[in-house]
Design a protein around this motif. Structure first.
Motif, PDB file in Angstrom:
ATOM      1  N   ALA A 106       0.810  -1.222   0.000  1.00 57.17           N
ATOM      2  CA  ALA A 106       0.000   0.000   0.000  1.00 57.17           C
ATOM      3  C   ALA A 106       0.842   1.272   0.000  1.00 57.17           C
ATOM      4  CB  ALA A 106      -0.954   0.002   1.194  1.00 57.17           C
ATOM      5  N   LEU A 107       1.896   1.305   0.804  1.00 56.40           N
ATOM      6  CA  LEU A 107       2.732   2.508   0.919  1.00 56.40           C
ATOM      7  C   LEU A 107       4.058   2.351   0.177  1.00 56.40           C
ATOM      8  CD1 LEU A 107       2.129   3.441   4.672  1.00 56.40           C
ATOM      9  CD2 LEU A 107       0.902   4.236   2.636  1.00 56.40           C
ATOM     10  N   GLY A 108       4.106   1.400  -0.744  1.00 56.70           N
ATOM     11  CA  GLY A 108       5.364   1.055  -1.401  1.00 56.70           C
ATOM     12  C   GLY A 108       5.935   2.110  -2.318  1.00 56.70           C
ATOM     13  N   ARG A 109       5.168   3.155  -2.619  1.00 60.00           N
ATOM     14  CA  ARG A 109       5.723   4.267  -3.407  1.00 60.00           C
ATOM     15  C   ARG A 109       6.249   5.398  -2.520  1.00 60.00           C
ATOM     16  NH1 ARG A 109       0.818   4.143  -7.852  1.00 60.00           N
ATOM     17  NH2 ARG A 109       1.648   2.381  -9.066  1.00 60.00           N
ATOM     18  N   LEU A 162       8.264  -5.904  -0.953  1.00 63.10           N
ATOM     19  CA  LEU A 162       7.761  -6.440  -2.218  1.00 63.10           C
ATOM     20  C   LEU A 162       8.469  -5.797  -3.411  1.00 63.10           C
ATOM     21  CD1 LEU A 162       3.973  -6.682  -1.334  1.00 63.10           C
ATOM     22  CD2 LEU A 162       5.537  -8.587  -1.765  1.00 63.10           C
ATOM     23  N   VAL A 163       8.777  -4.512  -3.305  1.00 60.22           N
ATOM     24  CA  VAL A 163       9.558  -3.864  -4.364  1.00 60.22           C
ATOM     25  C   VAL A 163      10.983  -4.414  -4.355  1.00 60.22           C
ATOM     26  CG1 VAL A 163      10.392  -1.662  -5.279  1.00 60.22           C
ATOM     27  CG2 VAL A 163       8.124  -1.802  -4.233  1.00 60.22           C
ATOM     28  N   LEU A 180       6.579   0.265  -8.729  1.00 57.55           N
ATOM     29  CA  LEU A 180       5.589  -0.594  -8.079  1.00 57.55           C
ATOM     30  C   LEU A 180       4.305  -0.440  -8.882  1.00 57.55           C
ATOM     31  CD1 LEU A 180       4.475  -2.395  -5.853  1.00 57.55           C
ATOM     32  CD2 LEU A 180       4.120  -0.346  -4.462  1.00 57.55           C
ATOM     33  N   PHE A 181       3.956  -1.448  -9.651  1.00 54.62           N
ATOM     34  CA  PHE A 181       2.845  -1.336 -10.585  1.00 54.62           C
ATOM     35  C   PHE A 181       1.485  -1.500  -9.918  1.00 54.62           C
ATOM     36  CE2 PHE A 181       6.450  -2.810 -13.177  1.00 54.62           C
ATOM     37  CZ  PHE A 181       6.499  -1.771 -14.082  1.00 54.62           C
ATOM     38  N   ASN A 182       1.452  -2.168  -8.786  1.00 57.52           N
ATOM     39  CA  ASN A 182       0.171  -2.480  -8.150  1.00 57.52           C
ATOM     40  C   ASN A 182       0.297  -2.287  -6.643  1.00 57.52           C
ATOM     41  OD1 ASN A 182      -2.260  -3.506  -7.269  1.00 57.52           O
ATOM     42  ND2 ASN A 182      -2.046  -5.496  -8.261  1.00 57.52           N
ATOM     43  N   GLY A 192       1.681   6.438 -11.747  1.00 54.75           N
ATOM     44  CA  GLY A 192       2.444   5.672 -10.768  1.00 54.75           C
ATOM     45  C   GLY A 192       3.404   4.684 -11.388  1.00 54.75           C
ATOM     46  N   TYR A 193       3.037   4.141 -12.552  1.00 57.70           N
ATOM     47  CA  TYR A 193       3.930   3.168 -13.189  1.00 57.70           C
ATOM     48  C   TYR A 193       5.165   3.841 -13.802  1.00 57.70           C
ATOM     49  CZ  TYR A 193       1.080   4.450 -17.310  1.00 57.70           C
ATOM     50  OH  TYR A 193       0.401   5.124 -18.293  1.00 57.70           O
ATOM     51  N   ASN A 194       5.218   5.162 -13.779  1.00 54.12           N
ATOM     52  CA  ASN A 194       6.416   5.869 -14.234  1.00 54.12           C
ATOM     53  C   ASN A 194       7.277   6.380 -13.078  1.00 54.12           C
ATOM     54  OD1 ASN A 194       6.198   5.579 -17.032  1.00 54.12           O
ATOM     55  ND2 ASN A 194       4.746   7.265 -17.182  1.00 54.12           N
ATOM     56  N   TYR A 195       6.905   5.987 -11.860  1.00 58.58           N
ATOM     57  CA  TYR A 195       7.712   6.344 -10.693  1.00 58.58           C
ATOM     58  C   TYR A 195       8.582   5.150 -10.321  1.00 58.58           C
ATOM     59  CZ  TYR A 195       8.908   7.052  -5.781  1.00 58.58           C
ATOM     60  OH  TYR A 195       9.596   7.153  -4.582  1.00 58.58           O
TER      61      TYR A 195
END
Length: 556
Positions: A347-350, A356-357, A377-379, A445-448
């Motif tokens: 959930a807070l992986g960004r 998980l990353v 982190l795609f999801n 988000g998929y570009n971060y």
């Protein structure tokens, strides 16, 4: 009997419209289906309001209302869900993943089977049609009983690929309707050369203008529609706005690629419409035409999106057609891969380093033999309980069919990439970062991307381009000229998402296999996911994390 009914209704429609002075032609369109047939989320094993089986019900409802219907798709069709990727793995390698065997023969590409059944008239070639290579593309194309169209893909002699029709022309209730196909020309920026060898991609505006001129000379259609696998904009990748502004003679553009939704907007006189991706909605464009002498003239056009809902029944025949592929995908997804020693949550992986990353980084560093790894982190919805971990859970963590590359880089490149990634955040309004918003919604988000193999901080009190501080490699400050072997996916290697610093780097190694399969293989061998992140990066000041967590919670 079915053929007789079709002939009967065709004759009836022709009789009823032969003397009509006003007709309605309806265009129905899907886009970015990405292998979605079942109303089902393969990564959560839960029902979902999406997919061709439910779209089929909406199509049939419209056809009962008005028989003057054309059904098309705007591309990105044969890549996406495990239902497709398991089958594409077989076409590429001659075997199914994890040694699985289907319960019966799989006759053709599942998306083409379903679309044939639905009576699609054409499909635009999307960029993801190239993900598995030209052999897979041509195999799926041969399975279709409708043309794959693209006016801006030029097939060179000896390419081993049949040329694509630039458009289709159909007679609907006596009116001549043309649909021009356009593919985003940025494919060479994303794909490895062998996946598009012998093909050239022309600019979209140039190709549409040439197709319109050819149609006027040869066909003289009453209605011209552009079906574009590209988003709004006036650049090379996304040029829909430019086509609407600069090419005369088009009544409407239905488009995709950007995974947005647009019920209908106008640029000048041109109507622009984008259905929701994954078969979550069906675009409906109704054109009113009046007879003017021997020709027809468009006097009105309107659009709306027909949403797939919980109450929309799935078409039983489409479900049955896709069942062998669905069942095989489920067997693949439920296969055990490894153990999770503790519960893991993305959930807070960004916003903070996450185990998980780090799991993705571990895979990339291992196979690419790299010093530094970049991944998004795609999801953020991935949740893994302590205990056995299935392929489904791993696939949810990395849902795309990207390949892994190792490139030759340096410290300057790493710093520039991290600054580009940090555009995902907005600058703080106060020194403590106590108030938001801090998430930049203009950056997907998929570009971060986050990095492993280096240590760094992202300072949100600073403006974009000056946020990365304390960047260290192996315990020492990272020098700009420090040579590095960097692990990234093929899209990053092509410079997508603002990562132009990677675009011209020398490619040292390519996986030849998609990253999701590498993740599965890595953890089958090791048997255990990481139990904690290593904490190699953080956002400062500390108050920003609390603000970001609250903001993300409100967005969910």
């Amino acid at each position: 009997m079915r053929i007789l009914r079709t002939v009967f209704w065709g004759l009836l429609v022709a009789f009823c419209t032969a003397g009509a002075d006003r007709i309605t032609v309806t265009l129905l369109a899907t886009t970015d289906l990405h292998g979605n047939i079942y109303p089902y989320d393969y990564f959560t094993a839960a029902p979902a309001n999406r997919g061709l089986a439910k779209i089929a019900t909406l199509v049939e409802q419209v056809r009962r209302e008005n028989p003057n219907v054309l059904l098309i798709d705007c591309g990105d069709t044969i890549q996406g869900t495990p239902l497709e990727s398991v089958y594409q793995h077989f076409i590429s390698t001659g075997r199914f993943p994890l040694g699985l065997k289907p319960s019966g023969a799989l006759a053709a590409d599942p998306m083409m089977l379903a679309m044939n059944r639905l009576g699609y008239e054409a499909m635009v070639v999307g960029n993801h049609e190239f993900n598995f290579g030209l052999k897979n593309l041509e195999r799926a194309r041969a399975d279709a009983r409708f043309p794959w169209i693209s006016a801006n893909i030029v097939v060179e002699p000896g390419a081993g690929v049949k040329p694509f029709d630039p458009y289709i022309v159909k007679s609907v209730a006596g009116a001549k309707v043309a649909v021009i196909g356009i593919t985003t020309p940025s494919i060479p920026s994303w794909e490895k050369p062998e996946n598009y060898r012998g093909l050239r991609f022309l600019p979209g505006v140039q190709a549409v203008r040439a197709a319109v001129d050819q149609l006027r000379r040869r066909e003289r259609p009453d209605l011209i529609i552009a079906a574009v696998h590209a988003g709004l904009g006036e650049g090379r990748e996304n040029m829909v706005t430019a086509v609407a502004k600069r090419v005369a003679g088009i009544q409407a553009i239905v488009y995709g690629h950007s995974h947005q939704r647009e019920p209908g907007r106008r640029v000048g006189v041109v109507l622009l419409v984008q259905p929701q991706h994954w078969g979550a909605s069906l675009a409906r464009l109704d054109f009113e035409l009046e007879r003017r002498g021997v020709a027809w003239q468009v006097v009105d056009c309107r659009s709306r999106l027909l949403a797939v809902g919980k109450e929309t029944p799935a078409d039983a025949a489409i479900l049955e057609l896709a069942r062998p592929y669905h069942d095989l995908a489920e067997r693949y997804l439920t296969a055990p891969v490894a153990e999770a020693p503790v519960a893991l949550d993305a959930a807070l992986g960004r916003f903070e380093d996450n185990a998980l990353v780090d799991a993705i980084h571990a895979v990339q560093l291992h196979y690419a033999k790299a010093d530094v790894s970049f991944t998004a982190l795609f999801n953020t919805g991935v949740r893994i309980s302590a205990g056995p971990v299935s392929v489904r859970q791993i696939a949810a963590l990395y849902p795309y069919d990207n390949e892994l590359y190792a490139i030759e880089g340096n410290g300057r490149m790493v710093k520039e990439a991290l600054e580009n990634a940090a555009r995902y955040f907005l600058s703080c309004r106060d020194p403590a970062c106590s108030a938001g918003p801090l998430i930049n919604r203009a950056v997907m988000g998929y570009n971060y991307d986050m990095a492993q193999g280096v240590e760094y901080e992202i300072d949100l009190t600073q403006p974009p381009g000056r946020r990365i501080r304390n960047l260290r490699f192996r315990g020492r400050p990272l020098e700009p000229n420090q040579k590095l072997r960097i692990a990234i996916n093929n899209y990053r290697a092509a410079g997508s998402g603002g990562y132009g610093m990677f675009k011209n780097a020398r490619i040292l190694w390519r996986s030849g296999e998609d990253l999701r399969n590498l993740v599965v293989a890595y953890f089958i061998e090791r048997g255990r996911l990481p139990d904690r992140p290593d904490g190699n990066w953080r956002i400062v000041p500390a108050g920003a994390l609390k603000t970001l967590a609250a903001e993300a919670g409100r967005a969910q």
